[in-house]
Design a protein around this motif. Sequence first.
Motif, PDB file in Angstrom:
ATOM      1  N   GLY A  14      45.179  80.090  75.914  1.00  0.00           N
ATOM      2  CA  GLY A  14      46.114  80.711  76.824  1.00  0.00           C
ATOM      3  C   GLY A  14      45.696  80.701  78.283  1.00  0.00           C
ATOM      4  O   GLY A  14      46.405  81.254  79.131  1.00  0.00           O
ATOM      5  N   ALA A  15      44.569  80.086  78.587  1.00  0.00           N
ATOM      6  CA  ALA A  15      44.055  80.084  79.954  1.00  0.00           C
ATOM      7  C   ALA A  15      44.916  79.212  80.868  1.00  0.00           C
ATOM      8  O   ALA A  15      45.442  78.167  80.457  1.00  0.00           O
ATOM      9  CB  ALA A  15      42.610  79.596  79.981  1.00  0.00           C
ATOM     10  N   THR A  16      45.051  79.643  82.096  1.00  0.00           N
ATOM     11  CA  THR A  16      45.830  78.906  83.088  1.00  0.00           C
ATOM     12  C   THR A  16      45.111  77.610  83.484  1.00  0.00           C
ATOM     13  O   THR A  16      43.908  77.611  83.702  1.00  0.00           O
ATOM     14  CB  THR A  16      46.042  79.757  84.346  1.00  0.00           C
ATOM     15  OG1 THR A  16      46.723  80.963  83.981  1.00  0.00           O
ATOM     16  CG2 THR A  16      46.856  79.011  85.388  1.00  0.00           C
ATOM     17  N   GLY A  17      45.857  76.525  83.540  1.00  0.00           N
ATOM     18  CA  GLY A  17      45.319  75.276  84.059  1.00  0.00           C
ATOM     19  C   GLY A  17      44.725  74.330  83.045  1.00  0.00           C
ATOM     20  O   GLY A  17      44.337  73.208  83.397  1.00  0.00           O
ATOM     21  N   ILE A  18      44.635  74.729  81.768  1.00  0.00           N
ATOM     22  CA  ILE A  18      44.087  73.814  80.777  1.00  0.00           C
ATOM     23  C   ILE A  18      45.085  72.687  80.514  1.00  0.00           C
ATOM     24  O   ILE A  18      46.272  72.794  80.839  1.00  0.00           O
ATOM     25  CB  ILE A  18      43.737  74.535  79.464  1.00  0.00           C
ATOM     26  CG1 ILE A  18      45.024  75.016  78.764  1.00  0.00           C
ATOM     27  CG2 ILE A  18      42.790  75.691  79.710  1.00  0.00           C
ATOM     28  CD1 ILE A  18      44.794  75.452  77.324  1.00  0.00           C
ATOM     29  N   ARG A  53      31.006  67.344  74.878  1.00  0.00           N
ATOM     30  CA  ARG A  53      32.299  67.851  74.440  1.00  0.00           C
ATOM     31  C   ARG A  53      32.260  68.229  72.952  1.00  0.00           C
ATOM     32  O   ARG A  53      31.658  67.537  72.131  1.00  0.00           O
ATOM     33  CB  ARG A  53      33.398  66.821  74.675  1.00  0.00           C
ATOM     34  CG  ARG A  53      33.653  66.519  76.143  1.00  0.00           C
ATOM     35  CD  ARG A  53      34.743  65.466  76.303  1.00  0.00           C
ATOM     36  NE  ARG A  53      34.820  64.980  77.681  1.00  0.00           N
ATOM     37  CZ  ARG A  53      35.608  63.994  78.093  1.00  0.00           C
ATOM     38  NH1 ARG A  53      36.404  63.388  77.217  1.00  0.00           N
ATOM     39  NH2 ARG A  53      35.600  63.605  79.350  1.00  0.00           N
ATOM     40  N   ILE A  54      32.926  69.344  72.635  1.00  0.00           N
ATOM     41  CA  ILE A  54      32.996  69.837  71.260  1.00  0.00           C
ATOM     42  C   ILE A  54      34.432  69.738  70.774  1.00  0.00           C
ATOM     43  O   ILE A  54      35.373  70.096  71.491  1.00  0.00           O
ATOM     44  CB  ILE A  54      32.518  71.299  71.165  1.00  0.00           C
ATOM     45  CG1 ILE A  54      31.073  71.423  71.651  1.00  0.00           C
ATOM     46  CG2 ILE A  54      32.636  71.812  69.730  1.00  0.00           C
ATOM     47  CD1 ILE A  54      30.576  72.860  71.722  1.00  0.00           C
ATOM     48  N   LEU A  55      34.609  69.249  69.569  1.00  0.00           N
ATOM     49  CA  LEU A  55      35.929  69.191  68.945  1.00  0.00           C
ATOM     50  C   LEU A  55      36.035  70.316  67.921  1.00  0.00           C
ATOM     51  O   LEU A  55      35.282  70.360  66.946  1.00  0.00           O
ATOM     52  CB  LEU A  55      36.148  67.842  68.253  1.00  0.00           C
ATOM     53  CG  LEU A  55      37.440  67.718  67.422  1.00  0.00           C
ATOM     54  CD1 LEU A  55      38.667  67.807  68.331  1.00  0.00           C
ATOM     55  CD2 LEU A  55      37.446  66.413  66.630  1.00  0.00           C
ATOM     56  N   LEU A  94      41.165  71.817  69.482  1.00  0.00           N
ATOM     57  CA  LEU A  94      40.765  72.079  70.864  1.00  0.00           C
ATOM     58  C   LEU A  94      39.593  71.170  71.189  1.00  0.00           C
ATOM     59  O   LEU A  94      38.652  71.057  70.390  1.00  0.00           O
ATOM     60  CB  LEU A  94      40.311  73.529  71.039  1.00  0.00           C
ATOM     61  CG  LEU A  94      41.322  74.629  71.368  1.00  0.00           C
ATOM     62  CD1 LEU A  94      40.624  75.978  71.335  1.00  0.00           C
ATOM     63  CD2 LEU A  94      41.958  74.400  72.732  1.00  0.00           C
ATOM     64  N   ILE A  95      39.643  70.536  72.341  1.00  0.00           N
ATOM     65  CA  ILE A  95      38.484  69.812  72.862  1.00  0.00           C
ATOM     66  C   ILE A  95      37.943  70.635  74.011  1.00  0.00           C
ATOM     67  O   ILE A  95      38.678  70.986  74.940  1.00  0.00           O
ATOM     68  CB  ILE A  95      38.863  68.404  73.345  1.00  0.00           C
ATOM     69  CG1 ILE A  95      39.536  67.608  72.213  1.00  0.00           C
ATOM     70  CG2 ILE A  95      37.614  67.657  73.841  1.00  0.00           C
ATOM     71  CD1 ILE A  95      40.064  66.253  72.655  1.00  0.00           C
ATOM     72  N   VAL A  96      36.664  70.966  73.944  1.00  0.00           N
ATOM     73  CA  VAL A  96      36.084  71.873  74.934  1.00  0.00           C
ATOM     74  C   VAL A  96      34.803  71.274  75.501  1.00  0.00           C
ATOM     75  O   VAL A  96      33.911  70.865  74.751  1.00  0.00           O
ATOM     76  CB  VAL A  96      35.756  73.247  74.310  1.00  0.00           C
ATOM     77  CG1 VAL A  96      35.126  74.168  75.351  1.00  0.00           C
ATOM     78  CG2 VAL A  96      37.018  73.887  73.735  1.00  0.00           C
ATOM     79  N   GLU A  97      34.748  71.191  76.815  1.00  0.00           N
ATOM     80  CA  GLU A  97      33.487  70.900  77.499  1.00  0.00           C
ATOM     81  C   GLU A  97      32.843  72.257  77.739  1.00  0.00           C
ATOM     82  O   GLU A  97      33.400  73.085  78.467  1.00  0.00           O
ATOM     83  CB  GLU A  97      33.774  70.168  78.806  1.00  0.00           C
ATOM     84  CG  GLU A  97      32.568  69.431  79.389  1.00  0.00           C
ATOM     85  CD  GLU A  97      31.543  70.392  79.976  1.00  0.00           C
ATOM     86  OE1 GLU A  97      30.370  70.364  79.519  1.00  0.00           O
ATOM     87  OE2 GLU A  97      31.915  71.176  80.855  1.00  0.00           O
ATOM     88  N   PRO A  98      31.697  72.554  77.128  1.00  0.00           N
ATOM     89  CA  PRO A  98      31.163  73.918  77.101  1.00  0.00           C
ATOM     90  C   PRO A  98      31.007  74.594  78.456  1.00  0.00           C
ATOM     91  O   PRO A  98      31.096  75.822  78.539  1.00  0.00           O
ATOM     92  CB  PRO A  98      29.799  73.746  76.404  1.00  0.00           C
ATOM     93  CG  PRO A  98      29.991  72.559  75.534  1.00  0.00           C
ATOM     94  CD  PRO A  98      30.885  71.639  76.316  1.00  0.00           C
ATOM     95  N   LYS A  99      30.795  73.836  79.507  1.00  0.00           N
ATOM     96  CA  LYS A  99      30.626  74.459  80.823  1.00  0.00           C
ATOM     97  C   LYS A  99      31.950  74.960  81.395  1.00  0.00           C
ATOM     98  O   LYS A  99      31.970  75.643  82.418  1.00  0.00           O
ATOM     99  CB  LYS A  99      29.983  73.474  81.796  1.00  0.00           C
ATOM    100  CG  LYS A  99      28.535  73.117  81.476  1.00  0.00           C
ATOM    101  CD  LYS A  99      27.943  72.258  82.569  1.00  0.00           C
ATOM    102  CE  LYS A  99      26.481  71.907  82.295  1.00  0.00           C
ATOM    103  NZ  LYS A  99      26.313  71.054  81.116  1.00  0.00           N
ATOM    104  N   ALA A 100      33.071  74.634  80.751  1.00  0.00           N
ATOM    105  CA  ALA A 100      34.370  75.075  81.253  1.00  0.00           C
ATOM    106  C   ALA A 100      34.672  76.515  80.877  1.00  0.00           C
ATOM    107  O   ALA A 100      35.520  77.159  81.503  1.00  0.00           O
ATOM    108  CB  ALA A 100      35.477  74.158  80.717  1.00  0.00           C
ATOM    109  N   ALA A 157      40.317  71.968  83.319  1.00  0.00           N
ATOM    110  CA  ALA A 157      40.579  70.642  82.755  1.00  0.00           C
ATOM    111  C   ALA A 157      39.590  70.298  81.655  1.00  0.00           C
ATOM    112  O   ALA A 157      39.805  69.337  80.893  1.00  0.00           O
ATOM    113  CB  ALA A 157      40.523  69.577  83.852  1.00  0.00           C
ATOM    114  N   GLY A 158      38.527  71.079  81.545  1.00  0.00           N
ATOM    115  CA  GLY A 158      37.540  70.861  80.492  1.00  0.00           C
ATOM    116  C   GLY A 158      37.966  71.415  79.149  1.00  0.00           C
ATOM    117  O   GLY A 158      37.165  71.415  78.200  1.00  0.00           O
ATOM    118  N   ILE A 159      39.200  71.893  79.044  1.00  0.00           N
ATOM    119  CA  ILE A 159      39.738  72.361  77.773  1.00  0.00           C
ATOM    120  C   ILE A 159      41.067  71.650  77.519  1.00  0.00           C
ATOM    121  O   ILE A 159      41.956  71.641  78.367  1.00  0.00           O
ATOM    122  CB  ILE A 159      39.957  73.883  77.784  1.00  0.00           C
ATOM    123  CG1 ILE A 159      38.611  74.598  77.929  1.00  0.00           C
ATOM    124  CG2 ILE A 159      40.671  74.337  76.510  1.00  0.00           C
ATOM    125  CD1 ILE A 159      38.714  76.089  78.049  1.00  0.00           C
TER     126      ILE A 159
END
Length: 280
Positions: free
Chosen positions: A123-127, A162-164, A223-229, A271-273
Amino acid sequence: MANTINLVTKFQPLLDEVYQAASLTADLENSAVKFDGSKTVKVLKLTVPPLGAYTRNSGYTAGDVTADWESFTLTQDRGTEFSVDAMDDEETLNMTFGNASSEFIRRSVVPQVDAYRFAAMAGATGISTVTGAALTTGDAVVKAINAGMTKMDEDEVTPEGRILYITPTLKGLIDDLETYKSKACVERFAKIVVVPQSRFYTAVTISNTGFAKGTDAKNINFLIVEPKAAFAVAKHKKLRVFDPDTNQKRDDYLFQYRLYHDMFVYPQKAAGIYLHKSTT
């Protein structure tokens, strides 16, 4: 008093171990964030000027650096206590209280925390996201994941780490493909985490009875997540165990657990999510 110390010493490592084994979002936890007595933490957000022209007459193009403080405020203050009568515990070979404590962490705390964190990221803005779609074949899953990775590449998201996060059903569809297709799809990820659909929604409703899928929420496919995001933080995690000799109210073993936590996405790193949701 010696019995009380022994109980705490035995239960605390066991319960911490259970949480770490069951949590699906532990990779996103950030213990370096400090709230320093406040429920809000401020993170410095820098904006730097573009590279301009250099002329031999006037020299450098002037630019400005702006620094703003982004505020993140904790919203999730959760806590539960329960007790087991001393005789009930004794008559079950002293197994009821210890097992109930472990099961509480594994079945109540961890699923709720994971579900909240996934929903907060979704639900975060900008993903980045796309229109909801049902994925019914392995080829469709691979195509959707590749599209997500391409979008993140175009947005210059760091490719490493990146984590899937993906449902068991969709992961199974990938596994059923020919080896070269499934390998090519998953080998770019630092880690793949299989998430039960029961804690994988775009929004959740949290109450004293636990959590549930939000009214207008959709199931998350992956969800694809770059952990630093993103960063998950717990300002306060307190577990207390009292034996019947210490419990002043009843002849019970008493368990108390409190967790003050939240999940945040850095606005400049949204953008990392990448979210892919279903139609339902």
